[in-house]
Design a protein around this motif. Sequence first.
Motif, PDB file in Angstrom:
ATOM      1  N   UNK A  27      19.681  11.395 -11.325  1.00  0.00           N
ATOM      2  CA  UNK A  27      18.315  11.565 -11.832  1.00  0.00           C
ATOM      3  C   UNK A  27      17.467  10.309 -11.643  1.00  0.00           C
ATOM      4  N   UNK A  28      18.062   9.129 -11.770  1.00  0.00           N
ATOM      5  CA  UNK A  28      17.302   7.882 -11.577  1.00  0.00           C
ATOM      6  C   UNK A  28      16.894   7.715 -10.122  1.00  0.00           C
ATOM      7  N   UNK A  29      17.788   8.045  -9.211  1.00  0.00           N
ATOM      8  CA  UNK A  29      17.479   7.954  -7.782  1.00  0.00           C
ATOM      9  C   UNK A  29      16.382   8.949  -7.418  1.00  0.00           C
ATOM     10  N   UNK A  30      16.494  10.151  -7.942  1.00  0.00           N
ATOM     11  CA  UNK A  30      15.490  11.176  -7.663  1.00  0.00           C
ATOM     12  C   UNK A  30      14.117  10.747  -8.185  1.00  0.00           C
ATOM     13  N   UNK A  31      14.067  10.188  -9.372  1.00  0.00           N
ATOM     14  CA  UNK A  31      12.793   9.739  -9.938  1.00  0.00           C
ATOM     15  C   UNK A  31      12.209   8.598  -9.113  1.00  0.00           C
ATOM     16  N   UNK A  32      13.049   7.704  -8.629  1.00  0.00           N
ATOM     17  CA  UNK A  32      12.581   6.602  -7.796  1.00  0.00           C
ATOM     18  C   UNK A  32      11.923   7.127  -6.515  1.00  0.00           C
ATOM     19  N   UNK A  33      12.569   8.096  -5.891  1.00  0.00           N
ATOM     20  CA  UNK A  33      12.007   8.698  -4.676  1.00  0.00           C
ATOM     21  C   UNK A  33      10.664   9.362  -4.987  1.00  0.00           C
ATOM     22  N   UNK A  34      10.612  10.127  -6.073  1.00  0.00           N
ATOM     23  CA  UNK A  34       9.359  10.786  -6.456  1.00  0.00           C
ATOM     24  C   UNK A  34       8.250   9.761  -6.689  1.00  0.00           C
ATOM     25  N   UNK A  35       8.577   8.685  -7.405  1.00  0.00           N
ATOM     26  CA  UNK A  35       7.570   7.658  -7.693  1.00  0.00           C
ATOM     27  C   UNK A  35       7.002   7.056  -6.413  1.00  0.00           C
ATOM     28  N   UNK A  36       7.856   6.823  -5.442  1.00  0.00           N
ATOM     29  CA  UNK A  36       7.385   6.238  -4.185  1.00  0.00           C
ATOM     30  C   UNK A  36       6.553   7.246  -3.408  1.00  0.00           C
ATOM     31  N   UNK A  37       7.009   8.480  -3.307  1.00  0.00           N
ATOM     32  CA  UNK A  37       6.278   9.498  -2.553  1.00  0.00           C
ATOM     33  C   UNK A  37       4.936   9.841  -3.181  1.00  0.00           C
ATOM     34  N   UNK A  38       4.849   9.727  -4.499  1.00  0.00           N
ATOM     35  CA  UNK A  38       3.582  10.008  -5.180  1.00  0.00           C
ATOM     36  C   UNK A  38       2.664   8.793  -5.244  1.00  0.00           C
ATOM     37  N   UNK A  39       3.107   7.669  -4.686  1.00  0.00           N
ATOM     38  CA  UNK A  39       2.273   6.476  -4.648  1.00  0.00           C
ATOM     39  C   UNK A  39       2.255   5.690  -5.947  1.00  0.00           C
ATOM     40  N   UNK A  40       3.197   5.957  -6.824  1.00  0.00           N
ATOM     41  CA  UNK A  40       3.252   5.246  -8.103  1.00  0.00           C
ATOM     42  C   UNK A  40       3.814   3.840  -7.954  1.00  0.00           C
ATOM     43  N   UNK A  41       4.654   3.656  -6.925  1.00  0.00           N
ATOM     44  CA  UNK A  41       5.198   2.324  -6.626  1.00  0.00           C
ATOM     45  C   UNK A  41       5.073   2.082  -5.126  1.00  0.00           C
ATOM     46  N   UNK A  42       5.040   0.825  -4.755  1.00  0.00           N
ATOM     47  CA  UNK A  42       4.920   0.469  -3.337  1.00  0.00           C
ATOM     48  C   UNK A  42       6.256   0.649  -2.627  1.00  0.00           C
ATOM     49  N   UNK A  43       6.210   0.630  -1.313  1.00  0.00           N
ATOM     50  CA  UNK A  43       7.445   0.714  -0.528  1.00  0.00           C
ATOM     51  C   UNK A  43       8.347  -0.478  -0.839  1.00  0.00           C
ATOM     52  N   UNK A  44       7.744  -1.635  -0.991  1.00  0.00           N
ATOM     53  CA  UNK A  44       8.520  -2.845  -1.287  1.00  0.00           C
ATOM     54  C   UNK A  44       9.236  -2.722  -2.635  1.00  0.00           C
ATOM     55  N   UNK A  45       8.528  -2.222  -3.647  1.00  0.00           N
ATOM     56  CA  UNK A  45       9.137  -2.029  -4.962  1.00  0.00           C
ATOM     57  C   UNK A  45      10.246  -0.984  -4.881  1.00  0.00           C
ATOM     58  N   UNK A  46      10.012   0.067  -4.102  1.00  0.00           N
ATOM     59  CA  UNK A  46      11.031   1.094  -3.903  1.00  0.00           C
ATOM     60  C   UNK A  46      12.292   0.484  -3.307  1.00  0.00           C
ATOM     61  N   UNK A  47      12.133  -0.306  -2.265  1.00  0.00           N
ATOM     62  CA  UNK A  47      13.288  -0.916  -1.597  1.00  0.00           C
ATOM     63  C   UNK A  47      14.045  -1.846  -2.542  1.00  0.00           C
ATOM     64  N   UNK A  48      13.325  -2.621  -3.326  1.00  0.00           N
ATOM     65  CA  UNK A  48      13.971  -3.533  -4.273  1.00  0.00           C
ATOM     66  C   UNK A  48      14.778  -2.760  -5.315  1.00  0.00           C
TER      67      UNK A  48
END
Length: 57
Positions: A27-48
């Motif tokens: 669930x945490x991984x899925x939420x991270x992906x959703x946050x990045x795809x929805x523009x809630x976090x940057x690509x850099x933050x996603x990678x970190x």
Amino acid sequence: MRTLDQVETALRSAKASLAVEGLSLNSKQEQLVKDQLLGRISHEAFMEKALEMSLNE
């Protein structure tokens, strides 16, 4: 910017592809992906955060 429906559809497809390979997202991984795809976090933050998650497993 993607809509929530677009993200949900893409995520379902990706999860099905992962399942074929015997992999899954928690669930945490899925939420991270959703946050990045929805523009809630940057690509850099996603990678970190993804790297941090992978090191903690």
